[in-house]
Design an enzyme around this catalytic site. Sequence first.
Site, PDB file in Angstrom:
ATOM      1  N   ALA A  27       0.861  -1.175   0.000  1.00  0.00           N
ATOM      2  CA  ALA A  27       0.000   0.000   0.000  1.00  0.00           C
ATOM      3  C   ALA A  27       0.899   1.226   0.000  1.00  0.00           C
ATOM      4  O   ALA A  27       2.075   1.155   0.341  1.00  0.00           O
ATOM      5  CB  ALA A  27      -0.918   0.007   1.220  1.00  0.00           C
ATOM      6  N   LYS A  28       0.342   2.357  -0.393  1.00  0.00           N
ATOM      7  CA  LYS A  28       1.117   3.595  -0.392  1.00  0.00           C
ATOM      8  C   LYS A  28       0.155   4.769  -0.348  1.00  0.00           C
ATOM      9  O   LYS A  28      -0.949   4.704  -0.897  1.00  0.00           O
ATOM     10  CB  LYS A  28       1.989   3.688  -1.646  1.00  0.00           C
ATOM     11  CG  LYS A  28       3.283   4.442  -1.434  1.00  0.00           C
ATOM     12  CD  LYS A  28       4.251   3.644  -0.578  1.00  0.00           C
ATOM     13  CE  LYS A  28       5.572   4.361  -0.399  1.00  0.00           C
ATOM     14  NZ  LYS A  28       6.477   3.616   0.477  1.00  0.00           N
ATOM     15  N   GLY A  29       0.579   5.840   0.305  1.00  0.00           N
ATOM     16  CA  GLY A  29      -0.253   7.033   0.379  1.00  0.00           C
ATOM     17  C   GLY A  29       0.580   8.287   0.274  1.00  0.00           C
ATOM     18  O   GLY A  29       1.798   8.275   0.486  1.00  0.00           O
TER      19      GLY A  29
END
Length: 658
Positions: A273-275
Site C-alpha cells: 500500500a502507499k499514500g
Amino acid sequence: PLSRRVPVLENLGFAVIDERSYRVARDEGDMNFALHDMILELAEGEEFDLEEHAARLQEAFLAVWRGEAGDDHYNRLVLHAGLDWREVAALRAYGSYLRQIRAPFGQAYLSDTLKRHTGVTARLMELYRLRFDPDSGKSMEQIRRRQKKIVGEIEEALEQVPSLDEDRIIRHFLNLILTTLRTNFYQRTKEGAPPPTIAFKLDSARVEGSPSPRPFAEIFVFSPRVEGIHLRGGRIARGGLRWSDRAQDFRTEVLGLLKAQQVKNVVIVPTGAKGGFVPKWLPHGGSREEIMAEGVAAYKLFVSSLLDITDNLAGSKVVPPERVVRHDDDDPYLVVAADKGTATFSDYANEISLDHRFWLGDAFASGGSAGYDHKKMGITARGAWEAVKRHFREMDWDIQKQPFRAIGVGDMSGDVFGNGMLLSKQTRLVAAFDHRDIFIDPDPDPASSWKERKRMFGLERSSWQDYDRKLISKGGGVFSRSLKSIELSPQIQELLDLSAKTVTPNELIRAILRCKADLLWFGGIGTYVAAEHETPEQIGDRANDAVRISASELRVSVIGEGANLGITQLGRIAFARAGGRINTDAIDNSAGVNSSDLEVNIKIALGAARAAGKLTLEERNALLASMTEEVAERCLRNNYLQTLAISLGQKHGVADLG
C-alpha cells in the site's frame, strides 16, 4: 477588502454593478462596523428568485470566506443547479480526482460543463444523496432500484448533449459516484458541523480512465487545506504515507511507489500500500518550524479522514463507521508507516488511531516512539547494502576492505543515503547531489571523508553546505543548485570528463550521473535514469526531467537502489543488458518494509496479552526494544537470501524453467 469579496461573488455567478461602504459607529463601546452595500446581477443577465436561493448563497459565501470551501467556478452550481456548498464541494472533489487520474480536462472546463447541463448535474447529486445519505431510510434493495432509474434518466439526457467531450465529462462524474464505496460526507463532528474534509473510498478497478495497475481500493481525501490519496493492493496491505510536493499529480507518484511496494511485500505481507498528501496552506516564506507545523496539521487531517470511513473491530465483531453507508464488504485492515517527509509523524498517526479507538491502537502506524526507528536502525540502507556487497563480491571485490569510487543521490541528513554512505569505511564518495546542493570531492581520503560524513549524519539537520571545506580534496566544493552557473576546476573537469569551464547546475548533475565510478547509490527522491526511448510522460517525474539521463550513458558497474524509483524498469533492463549489475528497488530496499511488518505483527500478537491484563504497555515496549537486533537480523537475512536467489536464478538461466 473589495478585492477579496468580489471574486467570491463572481464565482457564485454574479457581476458586481456597484458598491457603497459605510462606517457604523456604536453609541456605546469602542466597536465599529463596516457595512458594504453591493448591487449584483447574474453574470448572464437573466432574472432569478433571490428569496429561493438566499440561504444557500449566504452559506456558500461564508464557507468560502472561512476557508471551508474552494473559491472557483464550481460555486455557480449553488445558484444554477440548486445545490448547497457541501454538495458543490463533493463535485469539486471528484473533479480534483479526475485531474489525478490524468483526465484530459481542466477544472474550468469540468465546472463549465456541469453548469451548462444543470439538469443532469442535479440528477448526479440526487444519485449521490441516494447512495450515501444515512437518513434516507431506504434499504439497499430500494437504493439499487432507484439508482437504476436515475442512471437511466441521466443516460437518456446525455443523448441530447451535442459535445462528445461534455458527454465524456458527465459520464466521468457518473462513473465516480457509482464506483464510490463509502464517504464521510454525511458524518458530523462533535459540534454537529460537517467534517473539514470530503473523503471517498473508490473501487479502483471500476474507475474508468484510471491508469494501470489499478489497486484493490483507494481513499481520496479533499479539502481546501489538504489533498491526499491512499492506494491499497489488497485487503491486507501496508505501506508509508509521504508528504508530496507534486500537487498536480501526486497520485501518479504514489501509484509508481505502490508498484514497488507490491513487489516488496510479496515476501512479507500479501500486498503493498502507499499514500501521499499535499498540504495546500503552507505559509509563503514561512520558517521551517511554521512549514512543519502546517504540514503536521495537514497530515493529521489526512490520516483522520482515512480512519473516518474505515471499519473497526470490537473483539472479532466488525463495527462500521458511524453515518457511513457502505457499498462494499467489511474492511477493517488499515496500516500505515512513515515515508518521505513523515519520518517522525508515526506518533501523530497513532494518537489519531487511539482517539478513534481503532482496533490496532499504536500498531496502526509503525516506526513511532514505541516502534522500530528505521533511521536509527539504518535498516533500509543495511538491507540494500547486502545487495551492493553481493554485486561486488561476485566481481571478486570486497568493498568492506578495498576502496571503491561512488557517486550518489541524496545527502547525509537522509535515512537511506546517510546510513548507506557510512556502511563501508572504504567508500570514496566523489560526487553527490540532492534538491538543494551539489557536492564534489575529486580525490577523497576514505578515512577522513567517512568521519566527516559521520559527523554530518549526527547533526539534527544538515545539508552538503555543512561539509568542512578543508576536508574536500583540491578543486572540489559544494555548490548550490540555485546558482545560475558554476565555474569548474581542472580537477572537476577531469573527474567528470567535461571540457566546459562553466556549466549550469543541471548540466553538472547530468555529468555526475554520467561519471565513471564503481557504485551509483540512490538514496534520494526522484527518477534520474530511464531507457533511451522513454518519454517524460511515461516516466512521470516532471521535477527531474531536466537532469535525467538515459541508461546507455551510465558508466558505473553497480547500482544500489536504497531509494525507490531512482531508475525506471526499462532503464534497469537497458543497464543490465549493457553489463551493469542491478536488482530493483523492490529487492534492494525491502528491509525497511520488512521491519515495519514485523513491528506491526508483534504488536498485534501482543495485543491479546495486553487486553487480558497480562502485559502492561511499558512491559510491551521494553520487550519490543529488546528485540530490535533480532528483528534487524531477520530482515537482513531475507535481503541476503533474496539476492542469493536472484544470482542463482541468473546462473541457472532457462534451466530453472524446466
